[in-house]
Design a protein around this motif. Structure first.
Motif, PDB file in Angstrom:
ATOM      1  N   GLN A 148       0.818  -1.223   0.000  1.00  7.81           N
ATOM      2  CA  GLN A 148       0.000   0.000   0.000  1.00  7.81           C
ATOM      3  C   GLN A 148       0.852   1.274   0.000  1.00  7.81           C
ATOM      4  N   GLY A 149       2.005   1.195  -0.643  1.00  7.38           N
ATOM      5  CA  GLY A 149       2.872   2.365  -0.750  1.00  7.38           C
ATOM      6  C   GLY A 149       3.993   2.416   0.268  1.00  7.38           C
ATOM      7  N   SER A 150       3.945   1.536   1.279  1.00 11.80           N
ATOM      8  CA  SER A 150       4.980   1.576   2.321  1.00 11.80           C
ATOM      9  C   SER A 150       6.364   1.225   1.793  1.00 11.80           C
ATOM     10  N   MET A 151       6.428   0.502   0.677  1.00 13.94           N
ATOM     11  CA  MET A 151       7.740   0.173   0.115  1.00 13.94           C
ATOM     12  C   MET A 151       8.512   1.422  -0.293  1.00 13.94           C
ATOM     13  N   PHE A 152       7.799   2.524  -0.519  1.00 14.73           N
ATOM     14  CA  PHE A 152       8.452   3.765  -0.902  1.00 14.73           C
ATOM     15  C   PHE A 152       8.897   4.586   0.311  1.00 14.73           C
ATOM     16  N   HIS A 153       8.550   4.130   1.510  1.00 10.86           N
ATOM     17  CA  HIS A 153       8.872   4.883   2.727  1.00 10.86           C
ATOM     18  C   HIS A 153      10.084   4.312   3.468  1.00 10.86           C
ATOM     19  N   LEU A 154      10.452   3.068   3.179  1.00 10.93           N
ATOM     20  CA  LEU A 154      11.483   2.372   3.944  1.00 10.93           C
ATOM     21  C   LEU A 154      12.733   2.121   3.111  1.00 10.93           C
ATOM     22  N   HIS A 155      13.827   1.828   3.803  1.00  8.48           N
ATOM     23  CA  HIS A 155      15.058   1.392   3.142  1.00  8.48           C
ATOM     24  C   HIS A 155      14.966  -0.131   3.015  1.00  8.48           C
ATOM     25  N   ILE A 156      14.787  -0.626   1.797  1.00  8.31           N
ATOM     26  CA  ILE A 156      14.604  -2.053   1.554  1.00  8.31           C
ATOM     27  C   ILE A 156      15.668  -2.517   0.571  1.00  8.31           C
ATOM     28  N   TYR A 157      16.351  -3.594   0.915  1.00  8.45           N
ATOM     29  CA  TYR A 157      17.372  -4.097   0.003  1.00  8.45           C
ATOM     30  C   TYR A 157      17.570  -5.600   0.195  1.00  8.45           C
ATOM     31  N   GLU A 158      18.164  -6.219  -0.826  1.00 10.15           N
ATOM     32  CA  GLU A 158      18.484  -7.641  -0.783  1.00 10.15           C
ATOM     33  C   GLU A 158      19.920  -7.818  -0.295  1.00 10.15           C
TER      34      GLU A 158
END
Length: 251
Positions: free
Chosen positions: A154-164
């Motif tokens: 719901q858009g939260s992926m654009f708010h956090l630092h996410i990486y593999e």
């Protein structure tokens, strides 16, 4: 920046390239992915992610700052070929993947081989709500840019630092930064509500069927578990992650 020609054929080269983005291999090659609907596009627009172009169905009104992006009008049949939702809103955006940058970690969720897109998306959304700043995806975890994952966030992926990352190495890196690692486990584990969260913390959750791999459990500073009061054998991983993240949330 509207395109003056409406695209009407699914065989158009541009349309073919967009359709390729449904597959992870192509998303990796092109370093792009597609988001659907007004809300997700607005969340991408407000973030530091770069929108490459907007695709809108004939009859859909697009106004405001979005019109600064390259825009392509498409016929109904083309939108139907591009969309993944049952009730599409008639608007998509192609977004460029961002490159990882080093950022300080206070609260991180480490995800080991979670394969259900809904579970991953829900955990990212919950991490955002609980004030976490980082989500780390291990090998074998469903692709972040899978359409179902994106919609579940719901858009939260654009708010956090996410990486593999390769989790064994990343855990060592985090520990060198004085970040304590907790792993969910059943053996040699303390109940989550009986331990005190440190200033900097990362929590590992694992695969829906097998949990966290033993090697990562061994690396953790502490193992934690959630009590089961009824007859259920276990909790859904996204529910368990939510309980743990809110327990250690920084108010």
């Amino acid at each position: 920046m509207r395109n003056e020609i409406m695209l009407t054929s699914v065989k158009n080269v541009k349309v073919k390239n967009w359709r390729k983005l449904k597959k992870k291999k192509e998303r990796d090659i092109q370093s792009q992915f597609i988001v659907e609907g007004f809300h997700l596009i607005e969340e991408a627009h407000k973030s530091d992610w770069e929108i490459s172009e907007i695709i809108y169905q004939t009859g859909i009104e697009v106004a405001g700052e979005w019109t600064n992006y390259p825009m392509f009008e498409v016929a109904d049949n083309v939108m139907a070929a591009l969309t993944e939702t049952k009730t599409p809103q008639g608007i998509l955006a192609v977004v460029n993947k961002t490159k990882r940058t080093e950022q300080p970690v206070q609260r991180a969720l480490i995800i080991d081989r979670v394969q259900d897109p809904g579970n991953l998306g829900t955990m990212i959304r919950t991490a955002d709500a609980a004030g976490f700043d980082t989500v780390i995806l291990g090998k074998g975890t469903v692709d972040l840019f899978n359409d179902k994952v994106i919609r579940s966030t719901q858009g939260s992926m654009f708010h956090l630092h996410i990486y593999e990352a390769e989790l064994s190495e990343e855990i060592q890196n985090l520990q060198r930064e004085d970040i304590e690692i907790w792993s969910t486990a059943l053996e040699n584990a303390s109940y989550y509500h009986e331990v005190t969260a440190p200033e900097k913390l990362a929590i590992i959750v694992g695969n829906e069927g097998s949990g966290v791999v033993p090697a990562l459990i061994e690396q953790a500073n502490k193992n934690i578990k959630i009590p089961i009061y009824g007859q259920a054998e276990s909790l859904n991983v996204s529910i368990a992650a939510g309980i743990l993240m809110y327990q250690v949330a920084k108010k």
